[in-house]
Design a protein around this motif. Structure first.
Motif, PDB file in Angstrom:
ATOM      1  N   LEU A 164       8.223   7.261 -12.968  1.00 48.89           N
ATOM      2  CA  LEU A 164       8.087   7.958 -14.080  1.00 48.89           C
ATOM      3  C   LEU A 164       6.794   7.752 -14.487  1.00 48.89           C
ATOM      4  N   PHE A 165       5.809   8.593 -14.824  1.00 47.71           N
ATOM      5  CA  PHE A 165       4.578   8.511 -15.615  1.00 47.71           C
ATOM      6  C   PHE A 165       4.520   9.162 -16.729  1.00 47.71           C
ATOM      7  N   ASP A 166       4.645   8.171 -18.027  1.00 51.51           N
ATOM      8  CA  ASP A 166       4.817   8.701 -19.287  1.00 51.51           C
ATOM      9  C   ASP A 166       5.981   9.447 -19.400  1.00 51.51           C
ATOM     10  N   GLY A 167       7.183   9.103 -18.661  1.00 55.91           N
ATOM     11  CA  GLY A 167       8.458   9.445 -18.772  1.00 55.91           C
ATOM     12  C   GLY A 167       8.728  10.878 -17.759  1.00 55.91           C
ATOM     13  N   VAL A 168       7.690  11.264 -17.111  1.00 53.14           N
ATOM     14  CA  VAL A 168       7.685  12.499 -15.940  1.00 53.14           C
ATOM     15  C   VAL A 168       8.046  11.865 -14.748  1.00 53.14           C
ATOM     16  N   ASP A 169       8.835  12.687 -13.866  1.00 52.71           N
ATOM     17  CA  ASP A 169       8.753  12.058 -12.378  1.00 52.71           C
ATOM     18  C   ASP A 169       7.711  12.662 -11.620  1.00 52.71           C
ATOM     19  N   THR A 173       0.934  -1.093  -0.095  1.00 50.01           N
ATOM     20  CA  THR A 173      -0.076   0.015   0.030  1.00 50.01           C
ATOM     21  C   THR A 173       0.663   1.150  -0.011  1.00 50.01           C
ATOM     22  N   THR A 174       1.955   1.257   0.841  1.00 56.16           N
ATOM     23  CA  THR A 174       2.782   2.272   0.867  1.00 56.16           C
ATOM     24  C   THR A 174       3.407   2.632  -0.662  1.00 56.16           C
ATOM     25  N   CYS A 175       3.780   1.475  -1.337  1.00 59.75           N
ATOM     26  CA  CYS A 175       4.351   1.497  -2.530  1.00 59.75           C
ATOM     27  C   CYS A 175       3.316   2.302  -3.516  1.00 59.75           C
ATOM     28  N   GLY A 176       1.975   1.862  -3.528  1.00 59.43           N
ATOM     29  CA  GLY A 176       1.023   2.426  -4.290  1.00 59.43           C
ATOM     30  C   GLY A 176       0.853   3.631  -4.233  1.00 59.43           C
ATOM     31  N   ARG A 177       0.696   4.281  -2.760  1.00 63.57           N
ATOM     32  CA  ARG A 177       0.535   5.673  -2.529  1.00 63.57           C
ATOM     33  C   ARG A 177       1.973   6.462  -2.979  1.00 63.57           C
ATOM     34  N   THR A 178       2.948   5.908  -2.782  1.00 61.87           N
ATOM     35  CA  THR A 178       4.189   6.604  -3.187  1.00 61.87           C
ATOM     36  C   THR A 178       4.381   6.736  -4.963  1.00 61.87           C
ATOM     37  N   VAL A 179       3.664   5.661  -5.477  1.00 60.60           N
ATOM     38  CA  VAL A 179       3.693   6.053  -6.997  1.00 60.60           C
ATOM     39  C   VAL A 179       2.707   7.084  -7.299  1.00 60.60           C
TER      40      VAL A 179
END
Ligand code: SF4
Length: 321
Positions: free
Chosen positions: A71-76, A53-59
């Motif tokens: 990186l979401f579509d190459g952007v941090d 869950t921590t991983c999901g929230r950090t994502v």
């Protein structure tokens, strides 16, 4: 190698630590890497406290990262300016485990679903009303439900409202944070099927977090297994369930009941023994060592690295060095 153009989310060496005392650090997510292609579902599983869950929230950028990149579509995601942040919150949404706690009890369902539409100024007036009705229908509710309050609904219906709220601003990516864990078993399959149907209709990309391995198999293209903050195995659903390589994955899978009573009776169940080590100031070496029946001397000295053993089948275990 995977074509970069196909990847929507790339998590590189992500770390999320929490300081829990003067000299104590809880390493909830410790050097985790994975990617998710556009339109696919990555399942993330493990016992409670494993950091999923921590991983999901950090994502999602809800927690700042201690290290690494998302990186979401190459952007941090952790280095967005104000405009990029607004764009990201429109393109990425989260569905929570407890649909009741996450819905404002004083707002009507229509206003809960419409909130994101208002914030992002997507529709107004009659168009907004129509969009809310459309979303209610999309998740299997009807427009009369829009004028009611969350307490008037069952757990499964409330999760449908949570899904409609997430979909309201037409995201591409949704983190599903244990969306079925609080629901009755009979309702769980309905919600998973709804998520699958919506993915097919809308081309969504999911990070699906759960501890129930059987449901994860049903929805995921690939599955990652986490143990005490680390990713220990990552493979296609088929490979992970048919030929699990990590001793922890093997133990988790052996605990899933099989519908056939004859098979279930004769099935070898791997009992997890030994204490679960604390994620606070973890010792060097493999964190599964105290519970692993294959542990060898190197396991308590060197931390195994996640390596590709077969095509797109990654394992972190000294048995595969
Ligand atoms: Fe077991 Fe060693 Fe593999 Fe860890 S690295 S899972 S202790 S064999």
């Amino acid at each position: 190698m995977v074509n970069n153009k196909e990847i929507l989310i790339e998590v590189k060496n992500l770390k999320k630590y929490f300081q829990v005392g003067k000299h104590a650090t809880l390493k909830a997510v410790d050097d985790v890497s994975f990617f998710i292609r556009k339109g696919e579902t990555l399942g993330l599983v493990g016992e409670s406290g494993c950091g999923k869950t921590t991983c999901g929230r950090t994502v999602m950028g809800m927690y700042g990262a201690t290290g690494g990149q998302v990186l979401f579509d190459g952007v941090d995601v952790h280095k967005l300016n104000k405009k990029q942040k607004k764009d990201f919150t429109r393109r990425a949404q989260i569905i929570f485990q407890d649909p009741y706690a996450s819905l404002n009890p004083r707002m009507t369902v229509g206003d809960i679903i419409g909130e994101g539409i208002d914030i992002h100024n997507i529709y107004t007036g009659q168009e907004r009303t129509n969009r809310v009705y459309e979303l209610l229908q999309l998740v299997g509710l009807n427009k009369e439900h829009g004028s009611r309050f969350p307490h008037e609904f069952s757990g499964g219906q409330r999760q449908r409202i949570g899904i409609a709220r997430a979909l309201a601003i037409e995201p591409e990516f949704i983190v599903c944070d244990e969306p079925i864990s609080a629901l009755d078993v009979s309702i769980q399959a309905q919600i998973v099927n709804l998520l699958i149907q919506l993915q097919q209709e809308l081309g969504l990309t999911y990070l699906f977090i759960a501890h129930d391995l059987s449901m994860v198999k049903h929805i995921s293209d690939r599955v990652g297994v986490m143990y005490l903050g680390a990713m220990v195995e990552l493979a296609s659903s088929h490979d992970l369930y048919e030929k699990p390589l990590h001793p922890y994955t093997q133990a988790l899978l052996s605990a899933i009941p099989v519908p056939d009573p004859e098979v279930e009776r004769n099935k070898a169940r791997i009992k997890l023994e030994g204490e679960v080590p604390s994620p606070i100031n973890p010792k060097p070496g493999c964190r599964f060592t105290p519970r692993c029946r294959y542990a060898k001397p190197i396991c308590s000295i060197e931390t195994p690295i996640l390596k590709e053993i077969e095509k797109e089948h990654y394992v972190a275990c000294h048995l595969f060095d």
